[in-house]
Design a protein around this motif. Sequence first.
Motif, PDB file in Angstrom:
ATOM      1  N   UNK A   1      38.614  31.742 -14.883  1.00  0.00           N
ATOM      2  CA  UNK A   1      39.727  31.770 -15.825  1.00  0.00           C
ATOM      3  C   UNK A   1      39.457  32.808 -16.904  1.00  0.00           C
ATOM      4  N   UNK A   2      40.455  33.617 -17.202  1.00  0.00           N
ATOM      5  CA  UNK A   2      40.324  34.581 -18.290  1.00  0.00           C
ATOM      6  C   UNK A   2      41.625  34.606 -19.064  1.00  0.00           C
ATOM      7  N   UNK A   3      41.521  34.256 -20.313  1.00  0.00           N
ATOM      8  CA  UNK A   3      42.688  34.279 -21.185  1.00  0.00           C
ATOM      9  C   UNK A   3      42.223  34.371 -22.625  1.00  0.00           C
TER      10      UNK A   3
ATOM     11  N   UNK B   1      36.055  33.281 -18.740  1.00  0.00           N
ATOM     12  CA  UNK B   1      35.793  34.622 -19.242  1.00  0.00           C
ATOM     13  C   UNK B   1      36.462  34.736 -20.605  1.00  0.00           C
ATOM     14  N   UNK B   2      35.670  35.069 -21.591  1.00  0.00           N
ATOM     15  CA  UNK B   2      36.199  35.192 -22.951  1.00  0.00           C
ATOM     16  C   UNK B   2      37.127  36.376 -23.104  1.00  0.00           C
ATOM     17  N   UNK B   3      37.791  36.467 -24.233  1.00  0.00           N
ATOM     18  CA  UNK B   3      38.752  37.550 -24.440  1.00  0.00           C
ATOM     19  C   UNK B   3      38.069  38.910 -24.517  1.00  0.00           C
ATOM     20  N   UNK B   4      38.806  39.912 -24.128  1.00  0.00           N
ATOM     21  CA  UNK B   4      38.336  41.289 -24.266  1.00  0.00           C
ATOM     22  C   UNK B   4      38.557  41.727 -25.711  1.00  0.00           C
ATOM     23  N   UNK B   5      38.001  42.879 -26.047  1.00  0.00           N
ATOM     24  CA  UNK B   5      38.285  43.459 -27.351  1.00  0.00           C
ATOM     25  C   UNK B   5      39.755  43.872 -27.376  1.00  0.00           C
TER      26      UNK B   5
ATOM     27  N   UNK C   1      33.929  25.800 -23.256  1.00  0.00           N
ATOM     28  CA  UNK C   1      33.377  25.907 -21.900  1.00  0.00           C
ATOM     29  C   UNK C   1      32.078  25.124 -21.792  1.00  0.00           C
ATOM     30  N   UNK C   2      31.161  25.345 -22.708  1.00  0.00           N
ATOM     31  CA  UNK C   2      29.857  24.679 -22.637  1.00  0.00           C
ATOM     32  C   UNK C   2      29.979  23.169 -22.813  1.00  0.00           C
TER      33      UNK C   2
ATOM     34  N   UNK D   1      31.126  23.993 -18.194  1.00  0.00           N
ATOM     35  CA  UNK D   1      31.629  25.178 -17.499  1.00  0.00           C
ATOM     36  C   UNK D   1      30.754  26.367 -17.890  1.00  0.00           C
ATOM     37  N   UNK D   2      30.762  27.374 -17.066  1.00  0.00           N
ATOM     38  CA  UNK D   2      30.049  28.608 -17.381  1.00  0.00           C
ATOM     39  C   UNK D   2      30.947  29.482 -18.253  1.00  0.00           C
ATOM     40  N   UNK D   3      30.328  30.409 -18.968  1.00  0.00           N
ATOM     41  CA  UNK D   3      31.074  31.315 -19.846  1.00  0.00           C
ATOM     42  C   UNK D   3      30.506  32.719 -19.709  1.00  0.00           C
TER      43      UNK D   3
END
Length: 164
Positions: free
Chosen positions: A28-30, A68-72, A98-99, A103-105
Amino acid sequence: SSGIEFTSVNQEFYRQQVEKMNIKLMILQFGVNVIPYVREEYDYHKKLIKKQLEFLKALSPDLNILVIGPSDMARKKGTEYVSYPNVPALRDAMRDAAFETDCAFWDLYEAMGGENAIVSWVDSKPALANPDYTHFTRKGAKLVGEILYNALVKAYGNYQKKAM
């Protein structure tokens, strides 16, 4: 997507889909849609993301989730583009959610270079991000995929070393 829509789906239907497709890993990425709404703290968002992850984890005991954390992301300040100041705070809230849900991050913000990285991605030749200072170009998305792949392979190698 801000990533808070999963709980609006019928959980049983979703569970059946996960089972039929034999899904073992969900990536997941958002978060980038939340960034323009600058706040000082993101505890509210952490709670919302945590609720979504708990919902998804309940679909199957075999389901693993990588967040997946946010991009710049940058905005114009004066005559130049600079990173939104809240990206690290939002990233931290998502990482904590997540933690806390097992979940993994993966930290995309840091992987792409941290503060103001998106500016160099836009300015690179060929460009890795679009001039909206938000979205990746095809080449940039491919690079992100390669960086993620390499991070997963490295983490798996480290896991194997510890398991021996």
